[in-house]
Design a protein around this motif. Sequence first.
Motif, mmCIF file in Angstrom:
data_model
loop_
_atom_site.group_PDB
_atom_site.id
_atom_site.type_symbol
_atom_site.label_atom_id
_atom_site.label_comp_id
_atom_site.label_asym_id
_atom_site.label_seq_id
_atom_site.Cartn_x
_atom_site.Cartn_y
_atom_site.Cartn_z
ATOM 1 N N THR A 108 0.854 -1.177 0.000
ATOM 2 C CA THR A 108 0.000 0.000 0.000
ATOM 3 C C THR A 108 0.892 1.229 0.000
ATOM 4 N N VAL A 109 0.587 2.200 -0.855
ATOM 5 C CA VAL A 109 1.350 3.447 -0.916
ATOM 6 C C VAL A 109 0.417 4.597 -0.577
ATOM 7 N N THR A 110 0.807 5.434 0.383
ATOM 8 C CA THR A 110 -0.011 6.587 0.732
ATOM 9 C C THR A 110 0.246 7.734 -0.228
ATOM 10 N N ARG A 122 1.424 2.051 10.280
ATOM 11 C CA ARG A 122 1.489 0.722 10.929
ATOM 12 C C ARG A 122 0.105 0.225 11.315
ATOM 13 N N ALA A 123 -0.755 1.121 11.724
ATOM 14 C CA ALA A 123 -2.067 0.712 12.230
ATOM 15 C C ALA A 123 -3.075 0.443 11.123
ATOM 16 N N TYR A 124 -2.877 1.029 9.963
ATOM 17 C CA TYR A 124 -3.909 1.011 8.929
ATOM 18 C C TYR A 124 -4.203 -0.399 8.413
ATOM 19 N N GLY A 125 -3.175 -1.140 8.067
ATOM 20 C CA GLY A 125 -3.377 -2.466 7.486
ATOM 21 C C GLY A 125 -4.109 -3.426 8.401
ATOM 22 N N PRO A 126 -3.588 -3.664 9.601
ATOM 23 C CA PRO A 126 -4.289 -4.565 10.514
ATOM 24 C C PRO A 126 -5.719 -4.127 10.812
ATOM 25 N N ALA A 127 -5.975 -2.817 10.820
ATOM 26 C CA ALA A 127 -7.339 -2.333 11.062
ATOM 27 C C ALA A 127 -8.288 -2.732 9.947
ATOM 28 N N HIS A 128 -7.727 -3.041 8.771
ATOM 29 C CA HIS A 128 -8.558 -3.405 7.622
ATOM 30 C C HIS A 128 -8.305 -4.840 7.161
ATOM 31 N N GLY A 129 -7.686 -5.636 8.023
ATOM 32 C CA GLY A 129 -7.563 -7.061 7.752
ATOM 33 C C GLY A 129 -6.313 -7.494 7.039
ATOM 34 N N LEU A 130 -5.373 -6.583 6.794
ATOM 35 C CA LEU A 130 -4.138 -6.952 6.112
ATOM 36 C C LEU A 130 -3.137 -7.547 7.097
ATOM 37 N N ASP A 131 -2.449 -8.602 6.663
ATOM 38 C CA ASP A 131 -1.488 -9.324 7.490
ATOM 39 C C ASP A 131 -0.107 -8.706 7.308
ATOM 40 N N PRO A 132 0.516 -8.157 8.358
ATOM 41 C CA PRO A 132 1.837 -7.543 8.227
ATOM 42 C C PRO A 132 2.927 -8.513 7.783
ATOM 43 N N ALA A 133 2.661 -9.821 7.817
ATOM 44 C CA ALA A 133 3.683 -10.806 7.451
ATOM 45 C C ALA A 133 4.197 -10.586 6.031
ATOM 46 N N ASN A 134 3.328 -10.189 5.107
ATOM 47 C CA ASN A 134 3.779 -9.923 3.736
ATOM 48 C C ASN A 134 3.053 -8.704 3.155
ATOM 49 N N TRP A 135 2.955 -7.685 4.003
ATOM 50 C CA TRP A 135 2.328 -6.424 3.609
ATOM 51 C C TRP A 135 3.216 -5.268 4.045
ATOM 52 N N LEU A 136 3.363 -4.262 3.162
ATOM 53 C CA LEU A 136 4.100 -3.047 3.464
ATOM 54 C C LEU A 136 3.224 -1.839 3.174
ATOM 55 N N PHE A 137 3.358 -0.809 4.012
ATOM 56 C CA PHE A 137 2.693 0.473 3.754
ATOM 57 C C PHE A 137 3.801 1.505 3.595
ATOM 58 N N LEU A 138 3.893 2.096 2.408
ATOM 59 C CA LEU A 138 5.019 2.943 2.066
ATOM 60 C C LEU A 138 4.611 4.403 1.929
ATOM 61 N N THR A 139 5.571 5.273 2.232
ATOM 62 C CA THR A 139 5.403 6.719 2.106
ATOM 63 C C THR A 139 6.660 7.290 1.475
ATOM 64 N N THR A 140 6.740 8.605 1.391
ATOM 65 C CA THR A 140 7.901 9.238 0.775
ATOM 66 C C THR A 140 9.107 9.189 1.706
ATOM 67 N N ASN A 141 10.284 9.297 1.098
ATOM 68 C CA ASN A 141 11.495 9.527 1.867
ATOM 69 C C ASN A 141 11.539 10.990 2.295
ATOM 70 N N GLN A 142 12.358 11.272 3.290
ATOM 71 C CA GLN A 142 12.401 12.625 3.839
ATOM 72 C C GLN A 142 12.877 13.657 2.827
#
Length: 227
Positions: A108-110, A122-142
């Motif tokens: 998932t990319v914001t 970190r909270a978004y995926g598990p709140a919607h049923g996504l398993d952190p075992a093979n899920w990433l939520f990505l954002t921009t670098n600084q």
Amino acid sequence: MLRGLVAIAVLASSFIPGARAHSLDEVNELLKDDEKYFQAIDKPAPDFTLRAADGAVVRLADLRGKVVVLHFVYTSCPDVCPLHAEKIAEVQKMVNATPMKSQIIFMTVTTDPKRDAPDVLRAYGPAHGLDPANWLFLTTNQDQAEDATRKLAEAFGHKFTLTNDGYQMHGIVSHVIDREGHWRANFHGLNFAPVNLVTMINALTNNLERPHTEPEKGWLARLRNLL
């Protein structure tokens, strides 16, 4: 153990329509007939370098060897973004019940990095049923511009357009990238059948994007030989 593996192969070949196909072209034709929200793609995926919630840098090149299911959301979206995440979670649950689990990354990319801080990611995926075992939520670098992920969404063919009330107008697309970083498919909207996305994933984990004259590889091909 062998009996259990054979059972998995039988299950996979029975619920995945393209499990008996011998090339990606065959799978594409099956999906075109069965899934009106499917679009076959055949070009390199747009490159990216982004940051995970834990601060780790994630590049497209780092994901070689994995099939990637990628989608864009922003966490304050009041309607379709949560539904999209839950649709992907449904697909992930199906995939993770098979040995394909270790070969797939759901990403998932914001498009709203200013508000989507690491704890929110970190909270978004598990709140919607996504398993952190093979899920990433990505954002921009600084050092990236705030609109970098919106521009990445544009490179994948759709826009997240800011509105005066702080929301974003956007479409819904799930993108599939093969193990070599090649963009292979889009699934549009929220009404596609999850099993059809699993069909595409299964094809790519079994190297069906390669010419069909090459020997089949992967867990499903090995187990099929036992049947």
